[in-house]
Design an enzyme around this catalytic site. Structure first.
Site, PDB file in Angstrom:
ATOM      1  N   GLY A   1       0.829  -0.978  -0.207  1.00  0.00           N
ATOM      2  CA  GLY A   1       0.061   0.130   0.036  1.00  0.00           C
ATOM      3  C   GLY A   1       0.782   1.261   0.012  1.00  0.00           C
ATOM      4  O   GLY A   1       2.051   1.239   0.671  1.00  0.00           O
TER       5      GLY A   1
ATOM      6  N   GLY B   1       0.211   5.800   0.448  1.00  0.00           N
ATOM      7  CA  GLY B   1      -0.549   6.929   0.735  1.00  0.00           C
ATOM      8  C   GLY B   1       0.177   8.119   0.982  1.00  0.00           C
ATOM      9  O   GLY B   1       1.497   8.196   0.588  1.00  0.00           O
ATOM     10  N   GLY B   2      -0.303   9.110   1.173  1.00  0.00           N
ATOM     11  CA  GLY B   2       0.312  10.275   1.608  1.00  0.00           C
ATOM     12  C   GLY B   2       1.136  10.361   2.442  1.00  0.00           C
ATOM     13  O   GLY B   2       2.003  11.473   2.434  1.00  0.00           O
ATOM     14  N   MET B   3       1.106   9.573   3.489  1.00  0.00           N
ATOM     15  CA  MET B   3       2.095   9.620   4.689  1.00  0.00           C
ATOM     16  C   MET B   3       3.153   8.358   4.486  1.00  0.00           C
ATOM     17  O   MET B   3       3.797   8.381   5.424  1.00  0.00           O
ATOM     18  CB  MET B   3       1.269   9.712   5.970  1.00  0.00           C
ATOM     19  N   GLY B   4       3.010   7.619   3.851  1.00  0.00           N
ATOM     20  CA  GLY B   4       4.200   6.598   3.807  1.00  0.00           C
ATOM     21  C   GLY B   4       3.779   5.387   2.557  1.00  0.00           C
ATOM     22  O   GLY B   4       2.730   5.531   2.162  1.00  0.00           O
ATOM     23  N   GLU B   5       4.549   4.350   2.922  1.00  0.00           N
ATOM     24  CA  GLU B   5       4.582   3.214   2.112  1.00  0.00           C
ATOM     25  C   GLU B   5       4.501   2.094   3.088  1.00  0.00           C
ATOM     26  O   GLU B   5       4.909   2.036   4.156  1.00  0.00           O
ATOM     27  CB  GLU B   5       5.778   3.064   1.063  1.00  0.00           C
TER      28      GLU B   5
ATOM     29  N   ASP C   1      -9.755  11.628   8.348  1.00  0.00           N
ATOM     30  CA  ASP C   1      -9.636  10.910   6.882  1.00  0.00           C
ATOM     31  C   ASP C   1     -10.300   9.585   6.831  1.00  0.00           C
ATOM     32  O   ASP C   1      -9.986   8.560   6.287  1.00  0.00           O
ATOM     33  CB  ASP C   1      -8.333  10.704   6.530  1.00  0.00           C
TER      34      ASP C   1
END
Length: 600
Positions: A16, A18-22, A133
Site C-alpha cells: 500500500g 498513501g500520502g503519509m508513507g508506504e 480521514d
C-alpha cells in the site's frame, strides 16, 4: 520480490502507498512474525513537517486500545527513516469492495460496517483524537467481516495546530464536512459526517455528492441538499433521517457520537419498510446497479440551495426547456412562447428595460465556462457560480428570466453586437479597446494573481526561463506573459515558457502536478484554486493590474441603464454582498457601478 533489509525487518512486498508513507508486508527477525511496516518515503524523510506528522500518527495510534483499531507494535527510526510496525491485517479495504461490486452493499452489511467503525471513532474521540480521514479506503474488512479503521496519519489532538505540506490535501473531499472547507474549528462531528457519507455510499453505491472537479465537490458539501437514500431505492426510506442528521451542515445538529449514528442506523435497518405512496410493507430490495438521482432534480436542488444560502433571496426559475427547470438550449430558445416574469421584480426598474427585450420576458445571456468561482458547471451540468447567482438576481429584479447560451469566449462580444445575445457574462475585463465595440456595466474589480507550489519562491516580475500556465483566451495569455517574456529577451535572459490551457481546471491540475512552475489568472480564479487545493498551492506575490469586470451590451442600448439600476438596487438591499460573500469574492465588490469604467 526479493526481501529488502530494513534494520531487523525484511521488507517482502509493497502492499500500500498513501500520502503519509508506504506500507510493506515484512518479516520481523526479532519477534519472528509477519507484520505490516509503514515507512516514510525517501523523498519525505528529510522534511521536518512530514516527520512531525508521522511521529504524531505513531503516538496517536499506539495510544488507542480498541479492537477495531489496528494494533501498533512499535515505532521509531532506522537508518534515518521513520517507521511504524503494526499488525498485518489480511483483507480488503471497503473502497476496493465498492469498486469491484459496482453496486450497493446490503443494508445489513452496511450497518455492520458503520457500527464497527463507530466504536473505533468513539475510542479515538474519547482519547481526544480526531481521525480526519474516514473514507472507504481506510476501512479494512477481513474475510470474517471484522472491520478495522486504519491510517491515523491525519489524526489530530483536539485543539492542536494543523500541519500542512506541499502537495498534500488533508482528507478526501468526497467525505469532508463543510466546516473543513471554511477553515472553521474541527471536532469529532467532522468524523461522524464522514462516516455518514461512507454509510450512504454503502447503501446506495454512489458517493453523496458525485463531482468531476474540486469546485463541484466543495459546492456539494457546502450548498447542496443532503441526499436521501430513498431517492435511489425507495425501500431505504428509513435511512433518510439517519443520513440527514449525520450529514447536517451545522455540526451542532449532527449525532454527537459515532455510537449514536450507529444506533440510529441499526434502528432504521430494523424498521418496517414503507414504499413511497403506499401504506403496505414490502421486502427490502437492493437498488439496481447504476441507478441515480435524476440530473434535473439535482439542478433544481442546487438552485434552491444557493438561493437559501444567499439569505432568503426570491426564487428564480430558468425557463425555455423541459418543464422550465433547466437553462434553455439554443434550439429551445427559438420558441415563440412568452415566459412569465419572475417573482421579485422591481416595477420601476423593470419598466426601463427596452421594449424589444421586455416583450419576450427573458434576457439572453452569452456565457463561457469553466472559470470557477465565477461561472462553471456542477456535477449535473448546470451552470453555477458567483456571476450566475448575481445575474439571476439582476434578471429577477428586471422582471425577466435568464436564458443562458453557452458559447466560445471570443464569440460573446460579436454575438452581443449582432443582437444574438442581449448581454455577455464571462468575467470580461472592461478595457478601452473593448469599449469601442460594446458598452460595459461594471460590477466587480479583479486583478492578476499568480500561484505557485509551496516552497517554490516565484517572482511574477522576474520569471524569465520559467514555465507559466495561462488560459486561452485571457489577458494573461494575450498581453501579460508576452510582454514579460519580451522584456526577458530584451535583457538577454531566457524567455518565459508560456503554456496555454483551454480549461482552468486543467491549468490548476498542471500546476499541482508540477507540469508548470506557476500560473497566472484573474485574482478571484487564482484565490479559488488556492482555496480548493488543500494546501497544494499558494499565492506568488500580490494582486496587480486591477481592473473592473463588466457585462457587455450593445453600444447605446438602453439595457445598460437597466442593468446598472438593477445592480445598484442589489447593492442597496445587501443582496449583492450576500452573493459575493457566499462565493468568497467580497473583496472584489464594486459599490459604485458605472457604464464603461475602463482606465486603460
Amino acid at each position: 520480490m526479493e526481501a529488502t533489509p530494513f534494520g531487523h525487518y525484511q521488507l517482502q512486498e509493497l502492499i500500500g502507498r498513501g500520502g503519509m508513507g508506504e506500507v510493506y508486508r515484512a518479516y520481523d527477525t526479532k519477534t519472528d512474525r509477519i507484520v505490516a511496516v509503514k515507512v516514510l518515503p525517501p523523498s519525505m524523510a528529510a522534511d521536518e513537517t512530514f516527520q512531525a506528522r508521522f511521529r504524531r500518527e505513531s503516538q496517536a495510534a499506539a495510544g488507542l486500545n480498541d479492537p477495531h483499531v489496528v494494533p501498533i507494535h512499535q515505532f521509531g527510526e532506522i537508518d534515518g527513516r521513520l517507521y511504524l510496525d503494526m499488525r498485518l491485517i489480511e483483507g480488503r479495504n471497503l473502497g476496493t469492495v465498492l469498486l469491484d461490486t459496482k453496486k450497493p452493499l446490503s443494508p445489513e452489511f452496511s450497518v455492520k460496517i458503520a457500527e464497527q467503525v463507530a466504536t473505533a471513532l468513539d475510542a479515538a474521540h474519547h482519547a481526544g483524537l480526531i481521525h480526519r480521514d474516514v473514507k472507504p479506503s481506510n476501512i479494512l474488512i477481513t474475510p470474517r467481516d471484522f472491520v478495522y479503521l486504519i491510517d491515523f496519519g491525519l489524526a489530530r489532538s483536539a485543539g492542536e495546530v494543523g500541519l500542512t505540506t506541499a502537495g498534500s490535501t488533508l482528507g478526501t473531499m468526497a467525505y469532508m464536512a463543510p466546516e473543513r472547507f471554511e477553515g472553521k474549528p474541527v471536532d469529532p462531528t467532522s468524523d461522524i459526517y464522514a462516516l455518514t457519507c461512507v454509510l450512504y455510499e454503502c447503501l446506495t453505491g454512489a458517493r453523496p455528492y458525485p463531482a468531476q472537479s474540486l469546485e463541484q465537490q466543495i459546492a456539494g458539501h457546502m450548498t447542496q441538499p443532503i441526499p436521501r437514500p430513498s431517492e435511489v431505492d425507495p425501500t431505504l426510506a428509513a435511512f433518510d433521517e439517519v443520513i440527514a442528521k449525520g450529514m447536517a451542515k451545522n455540526p451542532g445538529k449532527r449525532y454527537q457520537s459515532a455510537g449514536e449514528l450507529a444506533a440510529a442506523a441499526r434502528r432504521a435497518l430494523n424498521a418496517p419498510v414503507r414504499m413511497a405512496g403506499s401504506g403496505r410493507h414490502s421486502a427490502r430490495r437492493a437498488a439496481p446497479a447504476g441507478r441515480r438521482v435524476s440530473p434535473r432534480l439535482v439542478v433544481v436542488a442546487v438552485a434552491v440551495a444557493l438561493v437559501l444560502v444567499a439569505g432568503g433571496i426570491g426564487v428564480w426559475q430558468w425557463r425555455g426547456g423541459s418543464g422550465g427547470s433547466e437553462p434553455a438550449s439554443v434550439a429551445e430558445s427559438s420558441s415563440t412562447a412568452t415566459p412569465e416574469p419572475q417573482p421579485g421584480a422591481v416595477e420601476s426598474i423593470a419598466a426601463t428595460v427596452p421594449d424589444e427585450i421586455r416583450s419576450t420576458g427573458r434576457l439572453i445571456i452569452g456565457v463561457n465556462v469553466p472559470y470557477a468561482p465565477n461561472e462553471f458547471k456542477d456535477a449535473s451540468g448546470a451552470i453555477v457560480g458567483f456571476d450566475v447567482d448575481l445575474m439571476n438576481a439582476v434578471t429577477r429584479t428586471l422582471g425577466l428570466v435568464p436564458d443562458y447560451r453557452e458559447t466560445a469566449f471570443e464569440a460573446i462580444i460579436p454575438s452581443v453586437r449582432g443582437g444574438d445575445f442581449n448581454v455577455g457574462m464571462s468575467s470580461f475585463t472592461d478595457t478601452k479597446e473593448r469599449e469601442e465595440a460594446v458598452d460595459f456595466v461594471t460590477y466587480f474589480e479583479a486583478g492578476t494573481l499568480w500561484a505557485q507550489r509551496p516552497g517554490v519562491e516565484i517572482d511574477p516580475n522576474n520569471a524569465c526561463g520559467l514555465s507559466v500556465g495561462v488560459t486561452y483566451p485571457s489577458l494573461q495569455e494575450s498581453s501579460e506573459i508576452p510582454a514579460k517574456s519580451g522584456a526577458c529577451e530584451a535583457a538577454g535572459q531566457p524567455p518565459i515558457d508560456k503554456r496555454v490551457f483551454v480549461n482552468q481546471d486543467d491549468l490548476t491540475a498542471a500546476l499541482i502536478n508540477g507540469e508548470v512552475d506557476a500560473m497566472s489568472s484573474d485574482s478571484p480564479v487564482t484565490l479559488f484554486a488556492i482555496k480548493t487545493s488543500g494546501g497544494a498551492l499558494e499565492p506568488a506575490g500580490e494582486t496587480f493590474d486591477s481592473a473592473p469586470y463588466g457585462w457587455p451590451v450593445q453600444k447605446g442600448s438602453g439595457l445598460s441603464q437597466s442593468l446598472l439600476k438593477a445592480l445598484e438596487h442589489l447593492i442597496q438591499t445587501g443582496e449583492f454582498k450576500t452573493i459575493a460573500t457566499m462565493w468568497g469574492v467580497e473583496k472584489g465588490m464594486i459599490l459604485t457601478p458605472t457604464i464603461n469604467g475602463a482606465s486603460k
